[in-house]
Write a protein that holds these residues in place. Structure first.
Motif, PDB file in Angstrom:
ATOM      1  N   GLY A  57       0.817  -1.218   0.000  1.00 54.38           N
ATOM      2  CA  GLY A  57       0.000   0.000   0.000  1.00 54.38           C
ATOM      3  C   GLY A  57       0.847   1.262   0.000  1.00 54.38           C
ATOM      4  N   ILE A  58       1.953   1.236   0.756  1.00 50.71           N
ATOM      5  CA  ILE A  58       2.867   2.383   0.788  1.00 50.71           C
ATOM      6  C   ILE A  58       3.512   2.578  -0.581  1.00 50.71           C
ATOM      7  CG2 ILE A  58       5.074   3.204   1.736  1.00 50.71           C
ATOM      8  CD1 ILE A  58       2.774   3.633   3.626  1.00 50.71           C
ATOM      9  N   LEU A  59       3.922   1.496  -1.209  1.00 54.21           N
ATOM     10  CA  LEU A  59       4.563   1.591  -2.518  1.00 54.21           C
ATOM     11  C   LEU A  59       3.585   2.091  -3.586  1.00 54.21           C
ATOM     12  CD1 LEU A  59       6.906  -1.549  -2.651  1.00 54.21           C
ATOM     13  CD2 LEU A  59       7.190   0.648  -1.489  1.00 54.21           C
ATOM     14  N   MET A  60       2.323   1.775  -3.426  1.00 54.50           N
ATOM     15  CA  MET A  60       1.315   2.274  -4.364  1.00 54.50           C
ATOM     16  C   MET A  60       1.046   3.763  -4.134  1.00 54.50           C
ATOM     17  SD  MET A  60       0.489  -0.153  -6.415  1.00 54.50           S
ATOM     18  CE  MET A  60      -0.985   0.555  -7.144  1.00 54.50           C
ATOM     19  N   LYS A  61       1.170   4.199  -2.885  1.00 55.01           N
ATOM     20  CA  LYS A  61       0.848   5.582  -2.531  1.00 55.01           C
ATOM     21  C   LYS A  61       1.873   6.577  -3.053  1.00 55.01           C
ATOM     22  CE  LYS A  61       0.106   8.530   1.540  1.00 55.01           C
ATOM     23  NZ  LYS A  61       0.023   8.564   3.032  1.00 55.01           N
ATOM     24  N   TYR A  62       3.171   6.205  -2.983  1.00 51.19           N
ATOM     25  CA  TYR A  62       4.239   7.135  -3.355  1.00 51.19           C
ATOM     26  C   TYR A  62       4.745   6.872  -4.772  1.00 51.19           C
ATOM     27  CZ  TYR A  62       4.307   8.683   1.493  1.00 51.19           C
ATOM     28  OH  TYR A  62       3.953   9.213   2.711  1.00 51.19           O
ATOM     29  N   HIS A  63       5.503   7.843  -5.285  1.00 50.50           N
ATOM     30  CA  HIS A  63       5.953   7.736  -6.687  1.00 50.50           C
ATOM     31  C   HIS A  63       7.471   7.663  -6.831  1.00 50.50           C
ATOM     32  CE1 HIS A  63       5.680   8.106 -11.031  1.00 50.50           C
ATOM     33  NE2 HIS A  63       6.604   9.051 -10.980  1.00 50.50           N
TER      34      HIS A  63
ATOM     35  N   VAL B 154      11.590   2.515   4.374  1.00 56.34           N
ATOM     36  CA  VAL B 154      10.892   1.233   4.445  1.00 56.34           C
ATOM     37  C   VAL B 154      11.957   0.145   4.533  1.00 56.34           C
ATOM     38  CG1 VAL B 154       9.349  -0.387   3.288  1.00 56.34           C
ATOM     39  CG2 VAL B 154       8.909   2.082   3.147  1.00 56.34           C
ATOM     40  N   ASN B 155      11.972  -0.555   5.630  1.00 56.89           N
ATOM     41  CA  ASN B 155      12.993  -1.558   5.946  1.00 56.89           C
ATOM     42  C   ASN B 155      12.407  -2.950   5.747  1.00 56.89           C
ATOM     43  OD1 ASN B 155      14.961  -3.170   7.225  1.00 56.89           O
ATOM     44  ND2 ASN B 155      14.259  -2.586   9.273  1.00 56.89           N
ATOM     45  N   ILE B 156      12.915  -3.687   4.754  1.00 60.72           N
ATOM     46  CA  ILE B 156      12.435  -5.043   4.455  1.00 60.72           C
ATOM     47  C   ILE B 156      13.596  -6.010   4.651  1.00 60.72           C
ATOM     48  CG2 ILE B 156      11.431  -6.568   2.705  1.00 60.72           C
ATOM     49  CD1 ILE B 156      10.246  -4.065   1.368  1.00 60.72           C
ATOM     50  N   ASP B 157      13.426  -6.984   5.540  1.00 63.83           N
ATOM     51  CA  ASP B 157      14.562  -7.843   5.878  1.00 63.83           C
ATOM     52  C   ASP B 157      14.071  -9.191   6.411  1.00 63.83           C
ATOM     53  OD1 ASP B 157      17.228  -8.528   6.269  1.00 63.83           O
ATOM     54  OD2 ASP B 157      17.336  -7.614   8.261  1.00 63.83           O
ATOM     55  N   HIS B 158      15.022 -10.124   6.542  1.00 63.50           N
ATOM     56  CA  HIS B 158      14.712 -11.437   7.122  1.00 63.50           C
ATOM     57  C   HIS B 158      15.688 -11.818   8.234  1.00 63.50           C
ATOM     58  CE1 HIS B 158      17.709 -14.088   4.712  1.00 63.50           C
ATOM     59  NE2 HIS B 158      18.053 -12.834   4.547  1.00 63.50           N
ATOM     60  N   HIS B 159      16.502 -10.871   8.700  1.00 65.24           N
ATOM     61  CA  HIS B 159      17.444 -11.147   9.781  1.00 65.24           C
ATOM     62  C   HIS B 159      16.759 -10.994  11.141  1.00 65.24           C
ATOM     63  CE1 HIS B 159      20.324 -10.126   6.506  1.00 65.24           C
ATOM     64  NE2 HIS B 159      21.037 -11.073   7.083  1.00 65.24           N
ATOM     65  N   PRO B 160      16.852 -11.996  11.998  1.00 64.07           N
ATOM     66  CA  PRO B 160      16.264 -11.874  13.342  1.00 64.07           C
ATOM     67  C   PRO B 160      16.859 -10.715  14.140  1.00 64.07           C
ATOM     68  CG  PRO B 160      16.901 -14.152  12.880  1.00 64.07           C
ATOM     69  CD  PRO B 160      17.488 -13.317  11.789  1.00 64.07           C
ATOM     70  N   SER B 161      18.102 -10.341  13.805  1.00 62.77           N
ATOM     71  CA  SER B 161      18.797  -9.286  14.546  1.00 62.77           C
ATOM     72  C   SER B 161      18.475  -7.882  14.047  1.00 62.77           C
ATOM     73  CB  SER B 161      20.312  -9.508  14.461  1.00 62.77           C
ATOM     74  OG  SER B 161      20.740  -9.564  13.105  1.00 62.77           O
ATOM     75  N   ASN B 162      17.523  -7.737  13.140  1.00 60.50           N
ATOM     76  CA  ASN B 162      17.203  -6.422  12.591  1.00 60.50           C
ATOM     77  C   ASN B 162      16.803  -5.453  13.702  1.00 60.50           C
ATOM     78  OD1 ASN B 162      15.384  -4.261  11.201  1.00 60.50           O
ATOM     79  ND2 ASN B 162      16.418  -5.297   9.521  1.00 60.50           N
TER      80      ASN B 162
ATOM     81  N   PHE C 137      15.010  -0.092  12.163  1.00 66.43           N
ATOM     82  CA  PHE C 137      15.439   1.294  12.029  1.00 66.43           C
ATOM     83  C   PHE C 137      14.563   2.118  11.091  1.00 66.43           C
ATOM     84  CE2 PHE C 137      17.718  -1.393   9.020  1.00 66.43           C
ATOM     85  CZ  PHE C 137      17.453  -0.766   7.813  1.00 66.43           C
ATOM     86  N   GLY C 138      13.678   1.480  10.374  1.00 63.08           N
ATOM     87  CA  GLY C 138      12.853   2.200   9.407  1.00 63.08           C
ATOM     88  C   GLY C 138      11.642   2.859  10.033  1.00 63.08           C
ATOM     89  N   HIS C 139      11.001   3.743   9.252  1.00 61.01           N
ATOM     90  CA  HIS C 139       9.701   4.256   9.689  1.00 61.01           C
ATOM     91  C   HIS C 139       8.676   3.128   9.617  1.00 61.01           C
ATOM     92  CE1 HIS C 139      11.814   7.958   8.233  1.00 61.01           C
ATOM     93  NE2 HIS C 139      11.337   8.415   9.375  1.00 61.01           N
ATOM     94  N   LEU C 140       8.841   2.260   8.606  1.00 59.48           N
ATOM     95  CA  LEU C 140       8.043   1.047   8.466  1.00 59.48           C
ATOM     96  C   LEU C 140       9.006  -0.129   8.348  1.00 59.48           C
ATOM     97  CD1 LEU C 140       5.376   2.261   5.882  1.00 59.48           C
ATOM     98  CD2 LEU C 140       5.012   1.868   8.317  1.00 59.48           C
ATOM     99  N   ASN C 141       8.767  -1.189   9.132  1.00 57.54           N
ATOM    100  CA  ASN C 141       9.668  -2.330   9.162  1.00 57.54           C
ATOM    101  C   ASN C 141       8.891  -3.612   8.922  1.00 57.54           C
ATOM    102  OD1 ASN C 141      12.232  -0.916  10.399  1.00 57.54           O
ATOM    103  ND2 ASN C 141      10.497  -0.288  11.681  1.00 57.54           N
ATOM    104  N   TYR C 142       9.240  -4.308   7.842  1.00 58.94           N
ATOM    105  CA  TYR C 142       8.654  -5.620   7.589  1.00 58.94           C
ATOM    106  C   TYR C 142       9.780  -6.643   7.706  1.00 58.94           C
ATOM    107  CZ  TYR C 142       6.049  -9.485   5.593  1.00 58.94           C
ATOM    108  OH  TYR C 142       5.428 -10.708   5.406  1.00 58.94           O
ATOM    109  N   ILE C 143       9.790  -7.400   8.802  1.00 60.30           N
ATOM    110  CA  ILE C 143      10.859  -8.351   9.085  1.00 60.30           C
ATOM    111  C   ILE C 143      10.240  -9.743   9.176  1.00 60.30           C
ATOM    112  CG2 ILE C 143      12.831  -8.887  10.546  1.00 60.30           C
ATOM    113  CD1 ILE C 143      12.764  -5.974   9.430  1.00 60.30           C
ATOM    114  N   ASP C 144      10.631 -10.622   8.261  1.00 62.35           N
ATOM    115  CA  ASP C 144      10.112 -11.993   8.258  1.00 62.35           C
ATOM    116  C   ASP C 144      11.287 -12.960   8.390  1.00 62.35           C
ATOM    117  OD1 ASP C 144       8.847 -14.375   7.968  1.00 62.35           O
ATOM    118  OD2 ASP C 144       8.126 -14.043   5.925  1.00 62.35           O
TER     119      ASP C 144
END
Length: 335
Positions: A11-17, A115-123, A126-133
């Motif tokens: 949704g964030i990626l759709m909102k911004y350009h 926007v912080n996208i990661d898969h490290h448990p140690s993340n 630091f982002g305004h939005l963080n998606y960590i899997d």
């Protein structure tokens, strides 16, 4: 803010350009493959997007589609970040903390969001939005899900980039992070046009002679402790220069010395051009190298992690190996 659903990131990626995509220093297949795949996805959505990395691209990844579109930080125009659109979103991929993206982290005051996208448990979130899997084998797996949420077409270009991301971060499906989701993801990628044999040849059958000579020197310095089931070796600047090699050609040494029978943990010490020591840890048993590396300010995954320390390399090796021996012996006694 932590985000639980990939659809919220979509949704964030759709909102911004306007977007800048980046990843960690010492680029690997997951970083580059995920960056390029997301780049192509955002292009499909007619977004303004650029990939900027601190470090140059390792030669084994130059086959990736779109690789020439990636910009090295040092090639940017002066005051580039002062002149970006005020609504620009910075997307960081595969970086457990902001410092890992290098000098770019010092020039991001002008971005709208991180926007912080990661898969490290140690993340460090630091982002305004963080998606960590942390259940994903790679950021490549996450980006594939993100593309589905964005309803992007899975092209051969995207499939090739994401297959590269997954195969490298799973050690060709050998690491413990490989699961059902991993194989289903690669099924979709191969179905979309990724060619496993060609990708594997580019990555694993494309080594320079200088890299093999450097590996030979590293194996000459190999040490093994059968009691703690530990192996380690060192590559100094002198070794790299003597073999006319590049830092990227040390990739895989930590895994090679872990392959010794009965060895459960390996440590590879590399002296950097800045005079620091980069340490790569690997394990194939119960020993959690992510937890261990955090003692020295690093992090990663349970079976693959790392850190970087300042000081004399011989002193660092002595200190870290002493700590590793103590930690592995405690684990072995508890069995």
């Amino acid at each position: 803010m932590l985000v639980d659903k990939i659809e919220e990131i979509a949704g964030i990626l759709m909102k911004y350009h306007h977007f800048i995509i980046t990843s960690h220093t010492n680029l690997d297949g997951d970083a580059l493959g995920s960056e390029l795949a997301l780049y192509f996805m955002l292009q499909q959505l007619h977004k303004d997007v650029i990939i900027i990395n601190q470090d140059p691209i390792p030669y084994i990844y130059t086959f990736l589609p779109g690789i020439s579109e990636i910009v090295c930080y040092e090639d940017l125009e002066e005051n580039y970040f002062l002149n970006i659109n005020p609504d620009t979103v910075l997307i960081t991929l595969d970086s457990s903390n902001l410092e890992r993206i290098g000098t770019i982290s010092q020039n991001i005051d002008t971005v709208k969001l991180i926007v912080n996208i990661d898969h490290h448990p140690s993340n460090t979130n630091f982002g305004h939005l963080n998606y960590i899997d942390a259940s994903s084998s790679s950021v490549g797996e996450i980006v594939l899900q993100l593309g589905q949420a964005l309803e992007c077409k899975l092209t051969e270009q995207i499939a090739t980039a994401l297959y590269t991301a997954i195969i490298t971060d799973t050690g060709s499906f050998r690491f413990a992070n490989t699961g059902v989701k991993t194989f289903y993801s690669t099924f979709l990628l191969v179905k979309a046009g990724a060619k496993p044999h060609l990708i594997a040849n580019h990555i694993y059958a494309n080594q320079k002679l200088s890299g093999l000579k450097l590996l030979s020197d590293a194996l000459q310095k190999l040490q093994v402790d059968p009691v703690s089931k530990l192996s380690w070796t060192v590559v100094t600047r002198d070794m790299i220069e003597r073999n006319s090699a590049k830092d990227e050609e040390t990739e895989g040494i930590a895994d090679k010395i872990l392959s010794i029978k009965d060895i459960q943990v390996s440590a590879f010490f590399r002296e950097t051009s800045e005079g620091k020591t980069k340490i790569s840890f690997r394990s194939k048993g119960e020993f959690n190298v992510d937890h261990f590396s955090r003692i020295f300010g690093g992090g990663g995954h349970p079976n693959a992690a790392g850190c970087q320390l300042e000081g004399n390399i011989n002193d660092i090796v002595s200190k870290v190996i002493t700590a590793l021996k103590r930690a592995t012996l405690i684990l072995n006694k508890g069995k």
